[in-house]
Design a protein around this motif. Structure first.
Motif, PDB file in Angstrom:
ATOM      1  N   CYS A   5       0.836  -1.185   0.000  1.00  0.00           N
ATOM      2  CA  CYS A   5       0.000   0.000   0.000  1.00  0.00           C
ATOM      3  C   CYS A   5       0.877   1.244   0.000  1.00  0.00           C
ATOM      4  O   CYS A   5       1.958   1.248   0.577  1.00  0.00           O
ATOM      5  CB  CYS A   5      -0.892  -0.018   1.243  1.00  0.00           C
ATOM      6  SG  CYS A   5      -2.142   1.282   1.252  1.00  0.00           S
ATOM      7  N   ARG A   6       0.397   2.286  -0.675  1.00  0.00           N
ATOM      8  CA  ARG A   6       1.143   3.550  -0.720  1.00  0.00           C
ATOM      9  C   ARG A   6       0.229   4.677  -0.279  1.00  0.00           C
ATOM     10  O   ARG A   6      -0.968   4.640  -0.519  1.00  0.00           O
ATOM     11  CB  ARG A   6       1.675   3.798  -2.123  1.00  0.00           C
ATOM     12  CG  ARG A   6       2.774   2.798  -2.484  1.00  0.00           C
ATOM     13  CD  ARG A   6       3.227   2.889  -3.907  1.00  0.00           C
ATOM     14  NE  ARG A   6       3.745   4.166  -4.343  1.00  0.00           N
ATOM     15  CZ  ARG A   6       5.021   4.570  -4.221  1.00  0.00           C
ATOM     16  NH1 ARG A   6       5.894   3.798  -3.634  1.00  0.00           N
ATOM     17  NH2 ARG A   6       5.401   5.737  -4.697  1.00  0.00           N
ATOM     18  N   ALA A   7       0.839   5.665   0.369  1.00  0.00           N
ATOM     19  CA  ALA A   7       0.082   6.823   0.837  1.00  0.00           C
ATOM     20  C   ALA A   7       0.786   8.095   0.410  1.00  0.00           C
ATOM     21  O   ALA A   7       2.011   8.146   0.321  1.00  0.00           O
ATOM     22  CB  ALA A   7      -0.066   6.800   2.355  1.00  0.00           C
ATOM     23  N   LEU A   8      -0.018   9.112   0.167  1.00  0.00           N
ATOM     24  CA  LEU A   8       0.486  10.436  -0.144  1.00  0.00           C
ATOM     25  C   LEU A   8       0.220  11.314   1.072  1.00  0.00           C
ATOM     26  O   LEU A   8      -0.902  11.349   1.584  1.00  0.00           O
ATOM     27  CB  LEU A   8      -0.235  10.998  -1.369  1.00  0.00           C
ATOM     28  CG  LEU A   8       0.175  12.387  -1.837  1.00  0.00           C
ATOM     29  CD1 LEU A   8       1.629  12.389  -2.326  1.00  0.00           C
ATOM     30  CD2 LEU A   8      -0.750  12.860  -2.955  1.00  0.00           C
ATOM     31  N   GLY A  28       3.629  -0.996   7.057  1.00  0.00           N
ATOM     32  CA  GLY A  28       3.920  -1.507   5.727  1.00  0.00           C
ATOM     33  C   GLY A  28       3.437  -0.617   4.604  1.00  0.00           C
ATOM     34  O   GLY A  28       3.205  -1.081   3.492  1.00  0.00           O
ATOM     35  N   VAL A  29       3.281   0.670   4.883  1.00  0.00           N
ATOM     36  CA  VAL A  29       2.790   1.612   3.885  1.00  0.00           C
ATOM     37  C   VAL A  29       3.957   2.472   3.399  1.00  0.00           C
ATOM     38  O   VAL A  29       4.636   3.107   4.204  1.00  0.00           O
ATOM     39  CB  VAL A  29       1.685   2.517   4.479  1.00  0.00           C
ATOM     40  CG1 VAL A  29       1.217   3.549   3.462  1.00  0.00           C
ATOM     41  CG2 VAL A  29       0.504   1.671   4.971  1.00  0.00           C
ATOM     42  N   ASP A  30       4.203   2.471   2.092  1.00  0.00           N
ATOM     43  CA  ASP A  30       5.191   3.384   1.506  1.00  0.00           C
ATOM     44  C   ASP A  30       4.587   4.777   1.481  1.00  0.00           C
ATOM     45  O   ASP A  30       3.425   4.948   1.096  1.00  0.00           O
ATOM     46  CB  ASP A  30       5.523   2.989   0.054  1.00  0.00           C
ATOM     47  CG  ASP A  30       6.419   1.772  -0.033  1.00  0.00           C
ATOM     48  OD1 ASP A  30       7.230   1.564   0.885  1.00  0.00           O
ATOM     49  OD2 ASP A  30       6.298   1.030  -1.026  1.00  0.00           O
ATOM     50  N   PRO A  48      -1.997   6.375  -8.789  1.00  0.00           N
ATOM     51  CA  PRO A  48      -3.140   6.405  -7.877  1.00  0.00           C
ATOM     52  C   PRO A  48      -2.697   6.039  -6.458  1.00  0.00           C
ATOM     53  O   PRO A  48      -1.934   5.091  -6.266  1.00  0.00           O
ATOM     54  CB  PRO A  48      -4.078   5.337  -8.449  1.00  0.00           C
ATOM     55  CG  PRO A  48      -3.176   4.402  -9.177  1.00  0.00           C
ATOM     56  CD  PRO A  48      -2.010   5.217  -9.671  1.00  0.00           C
ATOM     57  N   PHE A  49      -3.135   6.801  -5.489  1.00  0.00           N
ATOM     58  CA  PHE A  49      -2.840   6.518  -4.087  1.00  0.00           C
ATOM     59  C   PHE A  49      -4.142   6.151  -3.386  1.00  0.00           C
ATOM     60  O   PHE A  49      -5.081   6.946  -3.389  1.00  0.00           O
ATOM     61  CB  PHE A  49      -2.223   7.745  -3.401  1.00  0.00           C
ATOM     62  CG  PHE A  49      -0.814   8.027  -3.803  1.00  0.00           C
ATOM     63  CD1 PHE A  49       0.248   7.487  -3.098  1.00  0.00           C
ATOM     64  CD2 PHE A  49      -0.546   8.826  -4.900  1.00  0.00           C
ATOM     65  CE1 PHE A  49       1.557   7.747  -3.476  1.00  0.00           C
ATOM     66  CE2 PHE A  49       0.753   9.102  -5.281  1.00  0.00           C
ATOM     67  CZ  PHE A  49       1.813   8.558  -4.571  1.00  0.00           C
ATOM     68  N   PRO A  50      -4.215   4.980  -2.784  1.00  0.00           N
ATOM     69  CA  PRO A  50      -5.442   4.592  -2.094  1.00  0.00           C
ATOM     70  C   PRO A  50      -5.632   5.321  -0.763  1.00  0.00           C
ATOM     71  O   PRO A  50      -6.713   5.306  -0.197  1.00  0.00           O
ATOM     72  CB  PRO A  50      -5.270   3.091  -1.876  1.00  0.00           C
ATOM     73  CG  PRO A  50      -3.798   2.875  -1.877  1.00  0.00           C
ATOM     74  CD  PRO A  50      -3.213   3.914  -2.786  1.00  0.00           C
ATOM     75  N   MET A  51      -4.561   5.971  -0.275  1.00  0.00           N
ATOM     76  CA  MET A  51      -4.611   6.645   1.012  1.00  0.00           C
ATOM     77  C   MET A  51      -3.902   7.998   0.888  1.00  0.00           C
ATOM     78  O   MET A  51      -2.772   8.065   0.414  1.00  0.00           O
ATOM     79  CB  MET A  51      -3.884   5.771   2.049  1.00  0.00           C
ATOM     80  CG  MET A  51      -4.134   6.129   3.467  1.00  0.00           C
ATOM     81  SD  MET A  51      -3.242   5.058   4.666  1.00  0.00           S
ATOM     82  CE  MET A  51      -3.188   3.451   3.909  1.00  0.00           C
ATOM     83  N   VAL A  52      -4.588   9.085   1.300  1.00  0.00           N
ATOM     84  CA  VAL A  52      -4.014  10.431   1.236  1.00  0.00           C
ATOM     85  C   VAL A  52      -4.284  11.136   2.561  1.00  0.00           C
ATOM     86  O   VAL A  52      -5.421  11.146   3.046  1.00  0.00           O
ATOM     87  CB  VAL A  52      -4.617  11.266   0.084  1.00  0.00           C
ATOM     88  CG1 VAL A  52      -4.036  12.672   0.076  1.00  0.00           C
ATOM     89  CG2 VAL A  52      -4.398  10.588  -1.261  1.00  0.00           C
TER      90      VAL A  52
END
Length: 135
Positions: A5-8, A28-30, A48-52
């Motif tokens: 998972c990736r976050a902005l 575990g989130v980049d 696309p980021f699923p988490m912002v």
């Protein structure tokens, strides 16, 4: 190995970047960080980021512009508005942000546990979607 998972994180404050990055990385989130709405829109156009996580006020705009770009990229994005001290306890501000599509509003003074809970929930819901289970 890259995290699943990736976050902005969009903030003017490098300490906010460090704090969010430390908590999210442990889950575990980049994390990709930027400081303006323009930089956030560019990042969202590339990926696309699923988490912002986005501060309410930025040098060149507000969370509104970033929320619109995030929703265009990922309609069910977990978009968290990080509110500053001026509106941290303002129920009207929180209601407006949620009405406009924010997933949550987090006060700038929120505990790490609150950030962890939001990250865990987003990761869990993303996993359910990937598995074809209704969220």
């Amino acid at each position: 190995m890259a995290n699943a998972c990736r976050a902005l994180v969009v903030s003017l404050n490098p300490r906010t970047w460090q704090r969010m990055s430390a908590v999210l990385d442990a889950w575990g989130v980049d994390v990709i960080c930027c400081s303006t709405a323009a930089e956030a829109r560019e990042a969202l156009e590339r990926e696309p980021f699923p988490m912002v996580f986005c501060e309410d006020w930025l040098r060149d705009g507000t969370y509104h512009e970033v929320l619109d770009a995030a929703k265009a990229s990922v309609p069910d994005v977990h978009f968290v508005v990080v509110s500053g001290p001026a509106v941290e306890h303002d129920r009207g501000f929180k209601a407006e942000a949620l009405e406009q599509g924010a997933y949550a509003v987090l006060g700038a003074s929120a505990d790490s546990v609150d950030i962890e809970w939001l990250a865990a929930r987003a990761i869990h819901e993303a996993a359910r979607v990937r598995a074809g289970v209704e969220v």
